[in-house]
Motif scaffolding. Structure first.
Motif, PDB file in Angstrom:
ATOM      1  N   LYS A   1      78.147  42.722 -11.417  1.00 24.49           N
ATOM      2  CA  LYS A   1      77.006  41.840 -11.637  1.00 24.49           C
ATOM      3  C   LYS A   1      76.854  41.579 -13.121  1.00 24.49           C
ATOM      4  CE  LYS A   1      73.311  45.244 -11.904  1.00 24.49           C
ATOM      5  NZ  LYS A   1      71.971  45.552 -11.511  1.00 24.49           N
ATOM      6  N   SER A   2      76.123  40.547 -13.430  1.00 30.78           N
ATOM      7  CA  SER A   2      75.889  40.177 -14.818  1.00 30.78           C
ATOM      8  C   SER A   2      75.112  41.257 -15.539  1.00 30.78           C
ATOM      9  CB  SER A   2      75.107  38.866 -14.864  1.00 30.78           C
ATOM     10  OG  SER A   2      74.650  38.608 -16.170  1.00 30.78           O
ATOM     11  N   SER A   3      75.397  41.419 -16.815  1.00 31.38           N
ATOM     12  CA  SER A   3      74.627  42.361 -17.620  1.00 31.38           C
ATOM     13  C   SER A   3      73.203  41.854 -17.828  1.00 31.38           C
ATOM     14  CB  SER A   3      75.310  42.580 -18.975  1.00 31.38           C
ATOM     15  OG  SER A   3      75.399  41.343 -19.667  1.00 31.38           O
ATOM     16  N   HIS A   4      72.956  40.598 -17.514  1.00 35.62           N
ATOM     17  CA  HIS A   4      71.617  40.011 -17.626  1.00 35.62           C
ATOM     18  C   HIS A   4      70.792  40.243 -16.371  1.00 35.62           C
ATOM     19  CE1 HIS A   4      72.553  38.022 -21.403  1.00 35.62           C
ATOM     20  NE2 HIS A   4      73.701  37.675 -20.867  1.00 35.62           N
ATOM     21  N   SER A   5      71.392  40.755 -15.320  1.00 34.91           N
ATOM     22  CA  SER A   5      70.682  40.991 -14.068  1.00 34.91           C
ATOM     23  C   SER A   5      69.858  42.266 -14.152  1.00 34.91           C
ATOM     24  CB  SER A   5      71.672  41.145 -12.912  1.00 34.91           C
ATOM     25  OG  SER A   5      72.360  39.945 -12.701  1.00 34.91           O
TER      26      SER A   5
ATOM     27  N   CYS B   1      70.224  40.095  -7.479  1.00 34.34           N
ATOM     28  CA  CYS B   1      71.194  39.437  -8.345  1.00 34.34           C
ATOM     29  C   CYS B   1      72.396  39.002  -7.518  1.00 34.34           C
ATOM     30  CB  CYS B   1      71.635  40.358  -9.470  1.00 34.34           C
ATOM     31  SG  CYS B   1      72.485  41.838  -8.909  1.00 34.34           S
TER      32      CYS B   1
ATOM     33  N   ARG C   1      74.322  28.380 -17.562  1.00 31.99           N
ATOM     34  CA  ARG C   1      74.010  29.205 -18.751  1.00 31.99           C
ATOM     35  C   ARG C   1      72.788  28.722 -19.434  1.00 31.99           C
ATOM     36  NH1 ARG C   1      79.349  31.449 -21.668  1.00 31.99           N
ATOM     37  NH2 ARG C   1      79.715  32.940 -20.034  1.00 31.99           N
TER      38      ARG C   1
END
Length: 60
Positions: free
Chosen positions: A9-13, A18, A60
């Motif tokens: 998963k994204s590090s932004h999640s 997510c 993005r």
């Protein structure tokens, strides 16, 4: 469907809610996307490399 590709998963999640992505182990030119809440039983959307770059570019 994604073979034995590694899901991440994204590090932004956050910790929940997510999406996860994985390279297809049988076809590295494709990327699978799934909802982390329904990992095994849920659907997977598959993008080819060109579509994935376009998708990421607009999100993005």
């Amino acid at each position: 469907m994604v073979g034995t590709g590694r899901w991440q998963k994204s590090s932004h999640s956050g910790t929940e809610d997510c999406v996860q992505v994985a390279d297809r182990s049988d076809d590295r030119a494709r990327v699978g996307v799934r909802d982390s809440k329904v990992r095994v039983a849920g659907p997977v959307i598959t993008f080819d490399a060109e579509a994935w770059v376009a998708f990421v570019g607009v999100t993005r």
